[in-house]
Design a protein around this motif. Structure first.
Motif, PDB file in Angstrom:
ATOM      1  N   ALA A  57     -11.355   9.178  -7.134  1.00 50.91           N
ATOM      2  CA  ALA A  57     -11.358   8.067  -6.032  1.00 50.91           C
ATOM      3  C   ALA A  57     -10.461   7.513  -5.109  1.00 50.91           C
ATOM      4  N   ILE A  58      -9.158   8.168  -5.412  1.00 51.91           N
ATOM      5  CA  ILE A  58      -8.234   8.449  -4.305  1.00 51.91           C
ATOM      6  C   ILE A  58      -8.212   9.351  -3.251  1.00 51.91           C
ATOM      7  N   ARG A 102      -8.518   0.173   1.296  1.00 52.02           N
ATOM      8  CA  ARG A 102      -7.343   0.870   1.516  1.00 52.02           C
ATOM      9  C   ARG A 102      -5.823  -0.140   0.698  1.00 52.02           C
ATOM     10  N   LEU A 103      -5.160   0.285   0.601  1.00 53.01           N
ATOM     11  CA  LEU A 103      -3.708  -0.408  -0.046  1.00 53.01           C
ATOM     12  C   LEU A 103      -2.930  -0.425   0.900  1.00 53.01           C
ATOM     13  N   VAL A 104      -2.304  -1.309   1.959  1.00 48.03           N
ATOM     14  CA  VAL A 104      -1.379  -0.574   2.719  1.00 48.03           C
ATOM     15  C   VAL A 104       0.508  -1.411   2.077  1.00 48.03           C
ATOM     16  N   ILE A 105       1.603  -0.708   1.578  1.00 47.49           N
ATOM     17  CA  ILE A 105       2.513  -1.434   1.859  1.00 47.49           C
ATOM     18  C   ILE A 105       3.353  -0.620   2.700  1.00 47.49           C
ATOM     19  N   LEU A 129      -8.940   4.481  -0.281  1.00 48.99           N
ATOM     20  CA  LEU A 129     -10.009   4.694  -1.188  1.00 48.99           C
ATOM     21  C   LEU A 129     -11.308   5.546  -1.048  1.00 48.99           C
ATOM     22  N   LYS A 130     -11.625   5.820  -1.723  1.00 48.42           N
ATOM     23  CA  LYS A 130     -13.299   6.685  -1.277  1.00 48.42           C
ATOM     24  C   LYS A 130     -14.206   5.002  -0.807  1.00 48.42           C
ATOM     25  N   ASP A 131     -14.549   5.748  -0.139  1.00 49.67           N
ATOM     26  CA  ASP A 131     -16.347   4.863   0.143  1.00 49.67           C
ATOM     27  C   ASP A 131     -16.831   4.276  -1.435  1.00 49.67           C
ATOM     28  N   THR A 178      -7.753   1.673 -12.717  1.00 51.61           N
ATOM     29  CA  THR A 178      -8.525   2.888 -12.086  1.00 51.61           C
ATOM     30  C   THR A 178      -9.359   1.876 -11.156  1.00 51.61           C
ATOM     31  N   PRO A 179      -9.489   3.178 -10.073  1.00 52.67           N
ATOM     32  CA  PRO A 179     -11.138   2.541  -9.428  1.00 52.67           C
ATOM     33  C   PRO A 179     -12.305   2.031  -9.668  1.00 52.67           C
TER      34      PRO A 179
END
Length: 492
Positions: free
Chosen positions: A79-80, A57-60, A99-101, A126-127
């Motif tokens: 994917a998100i 995960r991206l934490v902002i 993001l998905k596992d 793109t994941p």
């Protein structure tokens, strides 16, 4: 394109003055088709980000920002998995992109772009599926640095321009790498069209081997060159032997750029525009910041006719754009001074000096009214203005009274104008030099004439706030700006 608006959008910029007056998150949206997150606050903010694994995960974090409502969780397909919004602590709003596992993203390709201190975009790559989902389980968050003084990230993914090909319908600019970010415009005369590809570089040898058109589609020649900018920009110029065709540009699904005739263009002929008479009774329209009805007289060494450079007989039209207004006070600084009042007073005086020197000055606002960005741009375009000068005051946290000085921004063709006005301000006021900078402000990107955005000082700076509160200094600042404009016009 579907946008997910999760909060109402308003325009406003307020200063961070403590927890009770923290900036508020006005709006955010995640465009799933572009993997782009948009963030808008009502005050300047410096995002901090980290990529955390297991799950990815991206934490902002938005320090000094309050949410003002309950937490939100917006699910997505693909994917998100979701985007969550909440109040991390009393002073921090947190946005989490999960993001998905089994999916991950490359942190080096996450791109932060500062459009202004209160507007940010975050582009996600793109994941991709993780080769070893457990390989990141021991990693902590990876900190992504964001420079608060920069207006665009230096981590943009490079696009490589391979070649330009003639097609049956038009031209195709083939690229590799990141999806092209483009800016396209056609001259008023219609004989030149310019495509700027942001963050793009040329493939080896392309600069010395210009593509051949053989007169196809009415295009006499195509020029491809690398602009000396940072971040890089590749410019493709179409030079037409006819001005009757309107051209357009679009990015294809494969990442190339299609240049196609969009229809017949109505010919225009250069003419001297008749514009609305400029406002001349400036002091009676809007009281200066100190509440008096008449601005201070200009310093003697800045008002004499021998000190102000003469301009050519050719009529020039300069749009002076005082930032903010109405419900949008702009930055609020030491002693409660408001950006919208300071810049309106300075703008009135700049316009008055220009008119006295035979230059037609038109102001985007002449009172305390709220005007969106596009009408400011539209005014300049409708008048076919010679120059566009937007006047603002800067701000940072109240805890940094040591930050003072002048910044001048340009985007594309305003560099010479920016340098000239900036130098005149430094000479005329003795203010600290915080350099000429390239910025992606809306009013700079969307105007076609040379344009600049001036930050006349920090309302949160101990030195600047005291000066900007002084009517005599504002007059000195206005005279310096006007002198810079006149110098530039003299050199044209």
């Amino acid at each position: 394109m579907k946008f997910h608006w999760l909060l109402p959008s308003f325009l406003g910029v307020f200063l961070l003055t403590g927890a009770a007056e923290a900036a508020r998150l006005q709006s955010w949206r995640f465009d799933a088709s572009e993997n782009r997150l948009y963030i808008t606050t009502d005050g300047g903010v410096q995002p901090k980000a980290q990529l955390i694994f297991n799950p990815t995960r991206l934490v902002i974090d938005l320090p000094g920002t309050s949410l003002g409502r309950q937490s939100l969780n917006q699910p997505f397909s693909g994917a998100i998995e979701s985007v969550r919004l909440g109040q991390f602590d009393n002073d921090t709003t947190r946005i989490v992109v999960e993001l998905k596992d089994g999916f991950t993203i490359d942190p080096a390709q996450i791109k932060f772009r500062g459009i202004s201190p209160s507007e940010w975009t975050v582009d996600l790559p793109t994941p991709t599926r993780a080769e070893n989902p457990n390989s990141s389980s021991q990693l902590g968050g990876e900190r992504l640095s964001v420079d608060p003084s920069a207006t665009a990230s230096n981590t943009t993914e490079t696009t490589v321009v391979q070649n330009v090909q003639v097609t049956a319908d038009g031209f195709l600019v083939r690229t590799l790498g990141g999806r092209p970010q483009i800016n396209f415009q056609q001259s008023r005369a219609g004989d030149i069209a310019t495509l700027d590809i942001e963050g793009a570089t040329l493939a080896p040898g392309l600069n010395s081997q210009q593509p051949q058109t053989n007169g196809k589609h009415g295009v006499e020649r195509i020029e491809v060159r690398q602009l000396p900018t940072e971040p890089p920009v590749t410019r493709v110029t179409l030079r037409m032997n006819s001005s009757n065709t309107q051209w357009g540009a679009s990015v294809t699904s494969l990442g190339s750029i299609a240049l196609l005739p969009a229809g017949t263009r109505t010919p225009t002929t250069p003419r001297r525009l008749t514009v609305e008479p400029p406002v001349r009774s400036y002091p009676s329209m809007q009281p200066p910041v100190d509440g008096t009805r008449n601005p201070q007289p200009l310093p003697r060494n800045m008002t004499g006719s021998t000190d102000l450079p003469p301009v050519s007989n050719r009529r020039s039209v300069v749009v002076i754009d005082p930032g903010h207004g109405g419900r949008d006070p702009g930055a609020v600084g030491i002693g409660g001074i408001q950006e919208k009042d300071i810049v309106l007073d300075i703008s009135f005086q700049v316009a008055r000096i220009l008119e006295q020197q035979g230059v037609q000055a038109v102001m985007s606002r002449t009172d305390d009214s709220e005007i969106d960005l596009q009408p400011r741009v539209s005014l300049a375009e409708r008048l076919n203005a010679t120059l566009f000068v937007s006047i603002h005051a800067n701000a940072i946290s109240m805890s940094r009274p040591d930050v003072n000085g002048i910044e001048t921004y340009y985007f594309d063709n305003g560099l010479d104008l920016a340098r000239t006005i900036h130098a005149s301000i430094l000479e005329g006021t003795g203010a600290d030099d915080r350099r000429v900078r390239q910025g992606r402000f809306y009013v700079l990107r969307k105007t076609t004439m040379p344009s600049v955005l001036l930050e006349v000082g920090f309302v949160t700076g101990a030195e600047d706030a005291a000066k900007l509160s002084d009517p005599a200094y504002r007059s000195q600042m206005a005279a310096s700006i006007a002198r810079g404009i006149l110098l530039y016009l003299q050199q044209r």
